[in-house]
Write a protein that holds these residues in place. Structure first.
Motif, PDB file in Angstrom:
ATOM      1  N   VAL B 212       0.829  -1.216   0.000  1.00 41.33           N
ATOM      2  CA  VAL B 212       0.000   0.000   0.000  1.00 41.33           C
ATOM      3  C   VAL B 212       0.866   1.271   0.000  1.00 41.33           C
ATOM      4  CG1 VAL B 212      -1.979  -1.135   1.059  1.00 41.33           C
ATOM      5  CG2 VAL B 212      -0.310   0.009   2.518  1.00 41.33           C
ATOM      6  N   ALA B 213       2.135   1.108   0.371  1.00 38.72           N
ATOM      7  CA  ALA B 213       3.023   2.274   0.421  1.00 38.72           C
ATOM      8  C   ALA B 213       3.136   2.951  -0.944  1.00 38.72           C
ATOM      9  CB  ALA B 213       4.412   1.854   0.897  1.00 38.72           C
ATOM     10  N   THR B 237      -5.825   7.074   2.924  1.00 34.79           N
ATOM     11  CA  THR B 237      -6.244   5.741   3.389  1.00 34.79           C
ATOM     12  C   THR B 237      -5.067   4.776   3.286  1.00 34.79           C
ATOM     13  OG1 THR B 237      -8.480   6.163   2.604  1.00 34.79           O
ATOM     14  CG2 THR B 237      -7.896   3.865   3.001  1.00 34.79           C
ATOM     15  N   ALA B 238      -4.397   4.838   2.152  1.00 33.43           N
ATOM     16  CA  ALA B 238      -3.234   3.950   1.965  1.00 33.43           C
ATOM     17  C   ALA B 238      -2.173   4.251   3.019  1.00 33.43           C
ATOM     18  CB  ALA B 238      -2.664   4.128   0.566  1.00 33.43           C
ATOM     19  N   TYR B 239      -1.957   5.538   3.285  1.00 31.32           N
ATOM     20  CA  TYR B 239      -0.924   5.870   4.279  1.00 31.32           C
ATOM     21  C   TYR B 239      -1.351   5.436   5.684  1.00 31.32           C
ATOM     22  CZ  TYR B 239       2.688   8.150   6.870  1.00 31.32           C
ATOM     23  OH  TYR B 239       3.742   8.360   7.717  1.00 31.32           O
ATOM     24  N   THR B 240      -2.630   5.591   5.982  1.00 33.20           N
ATOM     25  CA  THR B 240      -3.150   5.163   7.293  1.00 33.20           C
ATOM     26  C   THR B 240      -2.869   3.672   7.496  1.00 33.20           C
ATOM     27  OG1 THR B 240      -4.870   6.849   7.180  1.00 33.20           O
ATOM     28  CG2 THR B 240      -5.262   5.005   8.674  1.00 33.20           C
ATOM     29  N   VAL B 413      -2.013  -4.696  -5.552  1.00 33.31           N
ATOM     30  CA  VAL B 413      -2.070  -3.569  -4.623  1.00 33.31           C
ATOM     31  C   VAL B 413      -3.519  -3.250  -4.257  1.00 33.31           C
ATOM     32  CG1 VAL B 413      -1.626  -1.088  -4.425  1.00 33.31           C
ATOM     33  CG2 VAL B 413       0.140  -2.586  -5.336  1.00 33.31           C
ATOM     34  N   THR B 414      -4.399  -3.270  -5.250  1.00 29.25           N
ATOM     35  CA  THR B 414      -5.811  -2.981  -4.988  1.00 29.25           C
ATOM     36  C   THR B 414      -6.396  -4.010  -4.030  1.00 29.25           C
ATOM     37  OG1 THR B 414      -5.936  -2.138  -7.236  1.00 29.25           O
ATOM     38  CG2 THR B 414      -8.026  -2.500  -6.108  1.00 29.25           C
ATOM     39  N   ALA B 420      -6.774  -4.978   3.578  1.00 23.49           N
ATOM     40  CA  ALA B 420      -6.183  -4.342   4.756  1.00 23.49           C
ATOM     41  C   ALA B 420      -7.137  -3.328   5.377  1.00 23.49           C
ATOM     42  CB  ALA B 420      -4.872  -3.664   4.377  1.00 23.49           C
ATOM     43  N   SER B 421      -7.969  -2.706   4.536  1.00 23.63           N
ATOM     44  CA  SER B 421      -8.919  -1.710   5.056  1.00 23.63           C
ATOM     45  C   SER B 421      -9.898  -2.337   6.052  1.00 23.63           C
ATOM     46  CB  SER B 421      -9.718  -1.094   3.912  1.00 23.63           C
ATOM     47  OG  SER B 421      -8.859  -0.473   3.017  1.00 23.63           O
TER      48      SER B 421
END
Lengths: 412, 476
Positions: B212-213, B237-240, B413-414, B420-421
C-alpha cells in the motif's frame, strides 16, 4: 499454543531460517541472475572498514547474492505476478499481447524524448553533412525498437490503434489521442505518444534527408512483411539475426552496390535467452536460428566464436581474404550498440579493415579523431537512445566544432 | 539491516540464534550483546561509539542516582538525573534537532539579509530516539528507587542495545524488563511463540505495508494542484494502513525476536484504528512511547493533579514533544499540536471511553477520521504541502484517480488495500499478535498455520523479488 503446535512451529520456522545457510555451507551458492558479477565479500582491509557502513552494504549485497535458492524464489515470484495477477514482475518490462514482451524504456524514451524530433533531425543532418562533406562514405541509421515494427503485439494497453500494423509504411501509425481507440490509461497514451514522436522524426528526416541516412524503419517494415517468421524476438528487445542480416545487406549495398553475397549467409540453430525474460527474473531459453556471414576464404581474426554474436566494446580487425575478393576499400568505422552486436560479425567479412566502437567509449575529440582516421563511417543507434545519441551527443554543437576542427586539420 | 531483509533473516538471525543456543547460560547475555553491537554497527557504522557512550554514561550515572538512605542523597540524585538528562537529551537534541534549529535560524537570517550559517549538516545515528529514551528510563527508575542499579555492565549494555528493540522500539522501560535481564527462559516454547509473532509482523510489513506504500507515495508526490478529492482520500487511506501495518509489523517482529531469546517485551499496538476516541487511540497506538511520556514527562510535570488548566497545559507539552520526537520538522510539531488539541478537547468535553455501545461505531468512525487527518500532517513534506493536501480532500472535483496513482494501483495492490482496510472493522479487543503467539484452540491454530504455511512463503517470495534488480546489459 499446544505443545505439539509449538514443536511444529519451532521446527518449521527453524527450517526456514537455517536451511539456506546449511545449503550454502554444503556448496549450494548463489547464481548470477542479474546480468552482473556477484558481489564479493567485504575485505576488511583496515580497522576503519569495521566501522564503515559501506562495508556492511557490501556484506548485505554479498549475503543476498550468495543466498541459495534465491533464483528459484525470484522466478516463483515472477511467475506468481505474471500468472496470478497478470502483471509484469518488473516495471522495466511491459507485457504485450500473445506473450510478447517489450522494454518499457523503449516506450518512455521515445514518448518523452530528451531532444525534440525536429531538432534531432536537424542535428543528424548537420553531423552527416560534416562527415559526408569531408569526402567519407557514411551510413547513419536508427535501429527501430520492436514496438515500432510490431505494434500489434503491444496489446490493448499500449496500442495506439487497433490494427495499427496494417498501416505500416505509411509513416502515420498514430494520431494524437489514439489511446482512446485502442488502449486504456497511461500505457495507451504512452504507446500513442511514442508513435507520434516517431512519426514526427521520420517526417522530419524525410524532409531534411541527411546524407547517408538509411531509413531502417522502412527497411525493417519491408523485411517484416516479407519474412515468414518475426524478425524481432518476442522475448528480447532486439531484432533477430535474420532481420538484422537483411538490414546489413541494405547497408552494404548502399555503400557498394553488388557487394553483398546472399550465398554467404549460413543459418544455425542456437539457444537464445531473451534479455526481457531475464529482466523478469524468469529467463527462458529458446532454440532460435542464428544467421552468420561466412564468405569463402575470408577470415576476421579477433572476431571469432562467441564474439561474432557479442563483440567487445571496441576492436580493430584486419580482414584476411583471397586476392581479388571484393570488399569495402579502406578503413571502416562502426559506432554501435547492442542492436548491432551481430552486425559487426556480418559486416567484417565485407571490409578491408574494420574498427568498431560502442557508444559511450568516446568523447567529442575521440569521435572526431576516429572519423578522421577512417574512410567509411557507419553509425547506428537503437531508437530508444537515438534522441539522446543523435540529439545530444553526436549532434551537439561541441561535437560539430570538434569534427570541423579535426577534419579541417586533417585537410579533408 | 532491517528485520525484513534477506541478510537479517538468513544470515544474522540464524547465526545469532545458533551462537545463543550453543553458548553456556552465563555467556548468553554476552553473545546477545555482541550480536546487538554488530547489528548496530552494520547499519550505523561508527555511531556505535555514540551508543557505547550512552551506555557508559548511564551505567555510571545509575550508581550516582541510586538511593542509599544517606541524607545528602536527594541532592546527588537530582544532580545525577540532571546529568543523565543532559547526556541523553543533549545527544538527541544535537543529532536530531541541530539541523532543524540551524535551518530556522538561517530562515530568520535570510529574512534579515544576514546570509546563512556556516554549518555542516549532522548525520542522525539510527535508533538514537529509542536508545536514549531507554537509557533515560533506567536512570529515572533507579533514581526513583523502583529498581536498583545493575552491577553487571553486560546486562546494562544489553538493556540499552538489545537488537530486537534497538532501532525502532518498542521502548522498554527499565522496570518492565530488569528482572528478565538476568533470569529468563529461552527454550523451544519461547522460540515457537516468537517465531509466530515475528512471522506475523514480517507478513504485515512485506505483504501489506510495502504494497500500500506505493499508493500513498504516489498520492503524496502528486502536486496539490493536480490532486482531486478521490485520489487524496485514497492516498491518505493507503498511508493510514501503511503506517499501521509497517510500524506494528515491525513491533511484532521485535516482540517475536525478543521472545525467541526469552524476553517478553511490552505490547506496542492494540488495534488503534478501533479506538472510540483520540484518548483511546493513544492507549492503543505506540503504547510504549505513550507510557514513556506519561511516566517520565507528564507525571513529573504534574500530570492531572493540579486542576484542569494545568492538565491541559501538560497534555499539550507532552504531545508537542511527542510530535517533535517523531522528527525534526514543523509538520511533526503540527501533528503533535493537533493531537494535543484533540486530547484537550476530549478532556474538556469529558468524552472518554464509556461502556455505551450504541454510539461506538460512530465514535470509531469519527476517531479514525480525526486520526487520518492527522496522518496528512505527519506524512506531508511541508506544512504548505499538508494544507494543500487537506484542501484537496475537501475540494469538489473529478472522480477519476489521477494517472500517477492509478498507474500503481495494480491488481495485487488494490486487493491488499481492500483487504487491509477491513482492519478498521475488526472488534476492538481482538489483538491478533498476542492471540497468534499464545492462544489455544482451533481458530488460533488455523490462523497460525495460515501465517506460517501461506503468508510466510509469500512474504519470502516478495522479499526475494524485491532483492532482484537486474541490468538489461551485463555490468562488470
Amino acid at each position: 499454543m499446544s505443545p505439539t503446535g509449538r514443536l511444529l512451529v519451532a521446527v518449521a520456522f527453524a527450517t526456514v531460517l537455517f536451511v539456506p545457510g546449511v545449503l550454502w555451507l554444503t556448496g549450494f551458492q548463489g547464481e548470477e541472475i542479474e546480468n552482473r558479477d556477484l558481489t564479493q565479500a567485504p575485505a576488511f582491509d583496515s580497522p576503519a572498514d569495521v566501522f564503515d557502513t559501506d562495508t556492511y552494504e557490501q556484506a548485505s549485497a554479498y549475503v543476498v547474492d550468495q543466498l541459495p535458492l534465491r533464483s528459484a524464489l525470484v522466478e516463483a515470484n515472477a511467475k506468481l505476478n505474471l500468472e496470478v495477477f497478470d502483471e509484469s514482475p518488473n516495471p522495466a518490462v511491459t507485457l504485450g499481447a500473445d506473450g510478447w514482451l517489450f522494454l518499457t524504456e523503449a516506450l518512455d524514451n521515445v514518448c518523452e524524448p530528451v531532444v525534440p524530433p525536429d531538432e534531432v533531425a536537424a542535428r543528424m543532418n548537420r553531423l552527416a553533412g560534416i562527415v559526408a562533406g569531408s569526402g567519407r562514405e557514411l551510413v547513419l541509421t536508427i535501429a527501430p525498437d520492436k514496438n515500432a515494427i510490431y505494434p500489434e503485439h503491444l496489446g490493448e494497453g499500449e496500442r495506439s490503434e487497433p490494427g495499427g500494423g496494417d498501416q505500416r509504411g505509411e509513416g502515420e501509425r498514430s494520431e494524437p489521442g489514439g489511446g482512446d481507440q485502442g488502449g486504456e490509461g497511461d500505457a495507451a497514451e504512452k504507446g500513442a505518444c511514442a508513435d507520434e514522436t516517431r512519426s514526427e522524426l521520420r517526417e522530419r528526416l524525410d524532409a531534411v534527408t541527411p546524407p547517408g541516412y538509411v531509413d531502417a524503419y522502412a527497411a525493417m517494415e519491408g523485411i517484416a512483411d516479407a519474412a515468414d517468421r518475426p524478425v524481432y524476438y518476442p522475448h528480447d528487445t532486439h531484432w533477430t539475426t535474420r532481420g538484422l542480416a537483411s538490414f546489413v545487406e541494405q547497408i552494404v549495398e548502399a555503400l557498394q552496390p553488388g557487394l553483398w553475397d546472399p550465398e554467404a549467409l549460413t543459418i544455425r540453430e542456437e539457444p537464445h535467452t531473451g534479455d526481457l525474460t531475464r529482466l523478469l527474473g524468469m529467463p527462458s531459453e529458446l532454440e532460435t536460428q542464428r544467421t552468420f556471414v561466412d564468405r569463402p576464404g575470408v577470415a576476421t581474426p579477433g572476431l571469432e566464436g562467441d564474439e561474432r554474436l557479442r563483440p567487445p566494446s571496441t576492436g580493430e580487425i584486419v580482414t584476411q581474404a583471397p586476392e581479388g575478393t571484393p570488399r569495402l576499400p579502406g578503413r571502416t568505422l562502426v559506432i554501435f550498440d547492442s542492436f548491432f552486436d551481430n552486425a559487426i560479425g556480418m559486416l567484417a567479412p565485407y571490409t578491408t579493415e574494420l574498427t568498431f566502437v560502442r557508444w559511450g567509449q568516446f568523447d567529442e575529440t575521440r569521435f572526431a579523431e576516429l572519423v578522421r582516421d577512417h574512410d567509411v563511417i557507419v553509425i547506428e543507434s537503437a531508437e530508444r537512445n537515438a534522441y539522446e545519441k543523435y540529439g545530444a551527443e553526436l549532434g551537439s554543437e561541441a561535437q560539430a566544432r570538434a569534427l570541423l576542427d579535426v577534419l579541417g586539420a586533417a585537410g579533408s | 539491516m532491517v528485520f525484513s531483509s534477506l541478510e537479517f533473516l538468513f544470515a544474522f538471525l540464524p547465526v545469532t540464534l545458533g551462537a545463543y543456543w550453543l553458548a553456556p547460560r552465563r555467556a548468553r547475555n554476552t553473545v546477545l550483546l555482541v550480536a546487538s553491537l554488530a547489528f548496530y554497527t552494520w547499519g550505523g557504522g561508527a555511531f556505535v561509539f555514540a551508543l557505547l557512550g550512552v551506555i557508559a554514561a548511564n551505567f555510571v550515572l545509575g550508581f550516582a542516582v541510586a538511593r542509599r538512605g544517606d541524607r545528602s542523597g536527594e541532592r546527588r540524585r537530582q544532580w545525577g538525573v540532571a546529568a543523565a538528562v543532559l547526556v541523553n537529551m543533549g545527544l538527541l537534541a544535537y543529532f536530531k534537532y541541530a539541523n532543524f534549529f540551524v535551518g530556522q535560524v538561517d530562515g530568520l537570517r535570510g529574512a534579515l539579509d544576514l546570509g546563512s550559517t556556516d554549518w555542516a549538516a549532522v548525520t542522525l545515528p539510527i535508533g538514537i530516539s529509542f536508545f536514549t529514551f531507554q537509557a533515560m528510563s533506567y536512570t529515572v527508575d533507579v533514581a526513583r528507587g523502583t529498581r536498583v542499579p545493575l552491577r553487571n555492565p553486560i546486562d546494562f549494555a544489553l538493556y540499552v542495545a538489545l537488537f530486537p528493540q534497538l532501532i525502532a522500539g518498542p521502548i522498554v522501560r527499565f522496570h518492565e524488563i530488569s528482572d528478565q535481564l538476568g533470569n529468563r527462559r529461552a527454550g523451544m516454547d519461547a522460540f515457537a511463540e516468537g517465531a509466530v509473532r515475528f512471522t506475523h509482523g514480517l507478513v504485515k510489513k512485506i505483504v501489506v505495508a510495502d504494497a500500500v506504500a506505493v499508493v500513498a507515495d504516489a498520492a503524496f508526490a502528486t502536486p496539490p494542484g493536480e490532486l482531486n478529492a478521490v485520489t487524496a482520500w485514497l492516498g491518505v487511506t493507503a498511508y493510514t494502513l501503511q503506517i499501521y501495518f509497517d510500524f506494528s509489523g515491525y513491533s511484532d517482529m521485535a516482540i517475536g525476536l525478543g521472545r525467541m531469546f526469552g524476553f517478553r517485551f511490552p505490547e506496542n499496538f492494540a488495534r488503534p484504528y478501533s479506538a472510540v476516541s483520540v484518548t483511546d487511540f493513544w492507549r492503543r497506538w505506540h503504547m510504549t512511547l505513550s507510557n514513556w511520556f506519561r511516566d517520565y514527562l507528564f507525571i513529573p510535570l504534574g500530570g492531572s493533579r493540579d486542576g484542569a488548566g494545568r492538565t491541559y497545559r501538560n497534555l499539550w507539552i507532552v504531545f508537542l514533544l511527542t510530535g517533535l520526537w517523531h522528527g525534526a520538522a514543523w509538520t511533526f510539531v503540527a501533528w503533535g499540536a493537533y493531537h494535543g488539541a484533540l486530547l484537550v478537547a476530549e478532556r474538556f468535553m469529558e468524552q472518554r471511553p464509556t461502556g455505551s455501545t450504541n454510539l461506538v461505531p460512530l465514535r470509531r468512525a469519527a476517531t479514525l477520521l480525526a486520526v487520518m487527518v492527522g496522518w496528512v500532517l505527519f506524512r506531508a513534506e511541508t506544512l504548505t504541502g499538508a494544507l494543500g493536501y487537506l484542501r484537496a480532500m475537501v475540494a469538489p472535483g473529478s472522480l477519476e484517480i489521477v494517472p500517477r496513482v492509478a498507474e500503481v494501483l495494480d491488481v495485487r495492490v488494490t486487493l491488499v488495500l481492500a483487504l487491509a482496510s477491513l482492519v478498521v472493522l475488526l472488534p476492538r479487543h481482538l489483538v491478533l499478535g498476542p492471540t497468534l503467539e499464545r492462544a489455544r484452540g482451533a481458530a488460533p491454530a488455523v490462523a497460525r498455520l495460515a501465517v506460517l504455511g501461506l503468508a510466510l512463503p509469500y512474504a519470502l517470495l516478495l522479499m526475494a523479488g524485491g532483492s532482484f534488480s537486474p541490468f538489461l546489459y551485463f555490468r562488470f
